[in-house]
Design a protein around this motif. Sequence first.
Motif, PDB file in Angstrom:
ATOM      1  N   TYR A 199       0.865  -1.189   0.000  1.00  0.00           N
ATOM      2  CA  TYR A 199       0.000   0.000   0.000  1.00  0.00           C
ATOM      3  C   TYR A 199       0.900   1.237   0.000  1.00  0.00           C
ATOM      4  O   TYR A 199       1.698   1.438   0.909  1.00  0.00           O
ATOM      5  CB  TYR A 199      -0.897  -0.001   1.228  1.00  0.00           C
ATOM      6  N   PRO A 200       0.846   2.095  -1.014  1.00  0.00           N
ATOM      7  CA  PRO A 200       1.707   3.290  -1.027  1.00  0.00           C
ATOM      8  C   PRO A 200       1.472   4.146   0.207  1.00  0.00           C
ATOM      9  O   PRO A 200       0.335   4.361   0.628  1.00  0.00           O
ATOM     10  CB  PRO A 200       1.315   4.017  -2.320  1.00  0.00           C
ATOM     11  N   SER A 219      -0.585   7.263  -0.511  1.00  0.00           N
ATOM     12  CA  SER A 219      -2.012   6.968  -0.669  1.00  0.00           C
ATOM     13  C   SER A 219      -2.661   6.690   0.675  1.00  0.00           C
ATOM     14  O   SER A 219      -3.823   7.066   0.917  1.00  0.00           O
ATOM     15  CB  SER A 219      -2.190   5.766  -1.599  1.00  0.00           C
ATOM     16  N   ARG A 236      -1.188   5.841  -8.208  1.00  0.00           N
ATOM     17  CA  ARG A 236      -0.257   5.160  -7.309  1.00  0.00           C
ATOM     18  C   ARG A 236      -0.741   3.749  -6.991  1.00  0.00           C
ATOM     19  O   ARG A 236       0.046   2.795  -6.939  1.00  0.00           O
ATOM     20  CB  ARG A 236      -0.072   5.976  -6.024  1.00  0.00           C
ATOM     21  N   GLU A 277      -0.264   1.489 -10.169  1.00  0.00           N
ATOM     22  CA  GLU A 277       1.133   1.100 -10.399  1.00  0.00           C
ATOM     23  C   GLU A 277       1.581   0.025  -9.411  1.00  0.00           C
ATOM     24  O   GLU A 277       2.290  -0.920  -9.775  1.00  0.00           O
ATOM     25  CB  GLU A 277       2.035   2.338 -10.285  1.00  0.00           C
ATOM     26  N   SER A 278       1.159   0.133  -8.167  1.00  0.00           N
ATOM     27  CA  SER A 278       1.527  -0.872  -7.172  1.00  0.00           C
ATOM     28  C   SER A 278       0.919  -2.232  -7.524  1.00  0.00           C
ATOM     29  O   SER A 278       1.564  -3.277  -7.386  1.00  0.00           O
ATOM     30  CB  SER A 278       1.070  -0.432  -5.784  1.00  0.00           C
TER      31      SER A 278
END
Length: 243
Positions: free
Chosen positions: A168-169, A172, A206, A209-210
């Motif tokens: 998890y970014p 974010s 984000r 992309e993750s």
Amino acid sequence: MQSMTPTLTTTAVPDTTDTALWRSLRFGFILLLHAGFVFALQNSLDKPEVRVASSPKPVFVSFVAPPAPEPVKPVEVPKPPEPKPEPKPKPKPVVKPKPQPAPLPPSEKAIEAPKPEPAPPEPPPPAPAAAPVAPAARPAAPAPAPAPVVPRVVSSGVEYLYSPKPAYPAMSRRLGEEGTVVLRVTISERGLVDQIEVAKSSGYPRLDESALRTVKTYRFKPQMENGRAIPVIANIPVPFNIE
């Protein structure tokens, strides 16, 4: 008439002169005795006692000469190495041109002998009759390439062998970004990810992309059809929820 003649009466007066003299002599004699005693006593105290020492025995003392000090060796200080002289470049040898002989006069020139004419070449022997050439074998026609297998789209039945949870970014998470990413994945016959793309975005780049980075490493159980593995296409959802 009776004459008036005085009569002298003598009274015996003791002779005090002899008594005083005697007393003074006796007192002086006592003083002399005391003085002599004191003088003798003082002389006896001041005079050191003289003792006759016996003749000393001869003592022979042998003197050992101390060892001669070892000469101190001078410490040799190493001299710094002298710089080597740079080699002088060798001079290039001067090539002197060789003196060419002077041309001889025409009269002294050597007369060249006539060269013999070459003999005519012999005719080559007749070639043997050529053997009949067999017709060359025609190359076999190449086998037709197998038709490419078109991946079949499946909606269920996909089994995971390795499916880690995406990270998890942090940004974010701080911003409270949540959503579900749907990825369109092409799975090969070996169960590996051949192609991957975003079929439906979560609304946050984000998170998308993750999910892409993580699902690329997934491993699946190969899909079997008629006893052989086939490639398939499946939609894989990846949720992101802040717990």
